[in-house]
Design an enzyme around this catalytic site. Structure first.
Site, PDB file in Angstrom:
ATOM      1  N   GLY A  67      -7.325 -13.763   1.649  1.00  0.00           N
ATOM      2  CA  GLY A  67      -6.587 -15.295   2.227  1.00  0.00           C
ATOM      3  C   GLY A  67      -7.937 -16.364   2.102  1.00  0.00           C
ATOM      4  O   GLY A  67      -7.250 -17.433   1.757  1.00  0.00           O
ATOM      5  N   CYS A 101       1.614  -9.247  -2.173  1.00  0.00           N
ATOM      6  CA  CYS A 101       0.554 -10.121  -1.667  1.00  0.00           C
ATOM      7  C   CYS A 101       0.888 -11.505  -2.027  1.00  0.00           C
ATOM      8  O   CYS A 101       0.845 -11.766  -3.084  1.00  0.00           O
ATOM      9  CB  CYS A 101      -0.926  -9.752  -2.005  1.00  0.00           C
ATOM     10  SG  CYS A 101      -2.170 -10.853  -1.413  1.00  0.00           S
ATOM     11  N   CYS A 109       2.932 -13.703   4.591  1.00  0.00           N
ATOM     12  CA  CYS A 109       1.855 -12.640   4.248  1.00  0.00           C
ATOM     13  C   CYS A 109       2.463 -11.390   4.774  1.00  0.00           C
ATOM     14  O   CYS A 109       3.147 -11.180   5.556  1.00  0.00           O
ATOM     15  CB  CYS A 109       0.716 -13.098   5.461  1.00  0.00           C
ATOM     16  SG  CYS A 109      -0.459 -11.632   5.222  1.00  0.00           S
ATOM     17  N   HIS A 149       1.211  -8.735   5.721  1.00  0.00           N
ATOM     18  CA  HIS A 149       0.865  -8.028   6.813  1.00  0.00           C
ATOM     19  C   HIS A 149       1.576  -8.194   8.129  1.00  0.00           C
ATOM     20  O   HIS A 149       1.519  -7.499   9.102  1.00  0.00           O
ATOM     21  CB  HIS A 149      -0.619  -8.206   7.114  1.00  0.00           C
ATOM     22  CG  HIS A 149      -1.652  -7.774   6.131  1.00  0.00           C
ATOM     23  ND1 HIS A 149      -1.707  -8.159   4.827  1.00  0.00           N
ATOM     24  CD2 HIS A 149      -2.528  -6.891   6.401  1.00  0.00           C
ATOM     25  CE1 HIS A 149      -2.802  -7.299   4.234  1.00  0.00           C
ATOM     26  NE2 HIS A 149      -3.211  -6.598   5.256  1.00  0.00           N
TER      27      HIS A 149
HETATM   28  N1  DGL Z   1      -1.176  -9.491   2.614  1.00  0.00           N
HETATM   29  C1  DGL Z   1      -1.747 -10.697   1.813  1.00  0.00           C
HETATM   30  C2  DGL Z   1      -0.576 -11.735   1.700  1.00  0.00           C
HETATM   31  O1  DGL Z   1       0.409 -11.372   1.780  1.00  0.00           O
HETATM   32  C3  DGL Z   1      -2.957 -11.148   2.146  1.00  0.00           C
HETATM   33  C4  DGL Z   1      -3.894 -10.839   3.410  1.00  0.00           C
HETATM   34  C5  DGL Z   1      -5.289 -11.185   2.933  1.00  0.00           C
HETATM   35  O2  DGL Z   1      -5.743 -10.473   2.203  1.00  0.00           O
HETATM   36  O3  DGL Z   1      -5.995 -12.380   3.515  1.00  0.00           O
HETATM   37  O4  DGL Z   1      -0.964 -12.803   1.639  1.00  0.00           O
END
Ligand code: DGL
Length: 250
Positions: free
Chosen positions: A44, A74, A181, A183
């Site tokens: 990020g 991602c 994101c 996550h």
């Molecule tokens: N999961 C990731 C996204 O969809 C990135 C998270 C990260 O590493 O900052 O942006």
């Protein structure tokens, strides 16, 4: 390319599991190789060049594994690297996640919306083009610096504290939340505890449908039994355990 060839899927960590779990619901017979780049997490806050280089390395690894398709699970990596990767590797189909802002336009256009994503995604040209195209003029953008790291570490108390500090001000103000994101779907419950009854938008189910269409069109659908491999750039066993645990919970 071979029907039984693997589908490569990657993220800066285990967040992309929220994409894979949607994919396997409709494509259970495929062979997957999931790559978690925990060594370089978070993506990020990295520069475009750094992210492009990291993604290129992962793609080269997938090419050696003879992957028939590559999924960028991602949002940050998609927004900064997919264009370049498609130009550099025209022989490989890339399927890339993006914040589900078009879905808001299609299903809940008139409602105030909060887009949560990394700073990298929010600042990217790709996301800003999407925003301009589907802007409902009732949209708040929130760069959640440090949130993906906390989810990656899995400390619930830290996550709750972060959300309380950063999203409480939107309580009662927004009805839609874009999980920009990969996550963030892992903390949907915690977000809801603060914002109340909001509608969540996640791009993963549509990505899964799009992937299935591509495989059909290219006659690459696998018929046999599928399996899932997991790799982590630091070889962390505990990541692997958590990854399969989340998949099993579904
Ligand atoms: N999961 C990731 C996204 O969809 C990135 C998270 C990260 O590493 O900052 O942006």
């Amino acid at each position: 390319m071979n029907k039984s060839g693997k589908i490569g899927i990657f993220d800066s960590g285990i967040g992309g599991v929220t994409v894979l779990r949607e994919i396997i619901k409709i494509l259970p017979n495929e062979n997957y190789i999931y790559y978690s780049d925990s060594k370089n997490n978070p993506y990020g806050d990295k520069t475009d060049e750094e992210i492009q280089q990291l993604c290129d390395n992962i793609v080269q690894h997938f090419i050696k594994e003879k992957c028939k398709v590559i999924i960028i699970a991602c949002n940050t990596a998609s927004s900064k690297a997919v264009k370049l990767l498609r130009e550099k590797y025209p022989q490989i189909p890339f399927v890339a996640i993006e914040p589900a802002y078009k879905m808001v336009h299609d299903y809940a256009y008139d409602k105030p919306t909060l887009v949560m994503a990394t700073k990298g995604t929010i600042d990217s040209e790709k996301f800003n083009l999407l925003l301009k195209k589907y802007d409902n003029h009732k949209t708040y953008l929130l760069s959640c610096i440090g949130l993906a790291d906390r989810i990656e570490q899995g400390n619930k108390e830290e996550i709750k504290k972060y959300l309380k500090e950063h999203i409480s001000i939107y309580q009662g103000k927004v009805q839609n939340v874009v999980l920009g994101c990969t996550h963030y779907p892992l903390i949907q419950k915690e977000i809801q505890e603060i914002l109340g009854q909001v509608q969540f938008f996640n791009g993963a189910p549509n990505l899964a449908k799009h992937l299935k269409d591509i495989l059909k069109e290219k006659k690459l659908l696998n018929q046999g039994e599928g399996k899932i491999e997991f790799e982590d750039s630091q070889g962390l066993e505990q990541k692997k355990k958590r990854f399969f645990q989340i998949l099993k919970e579904e």
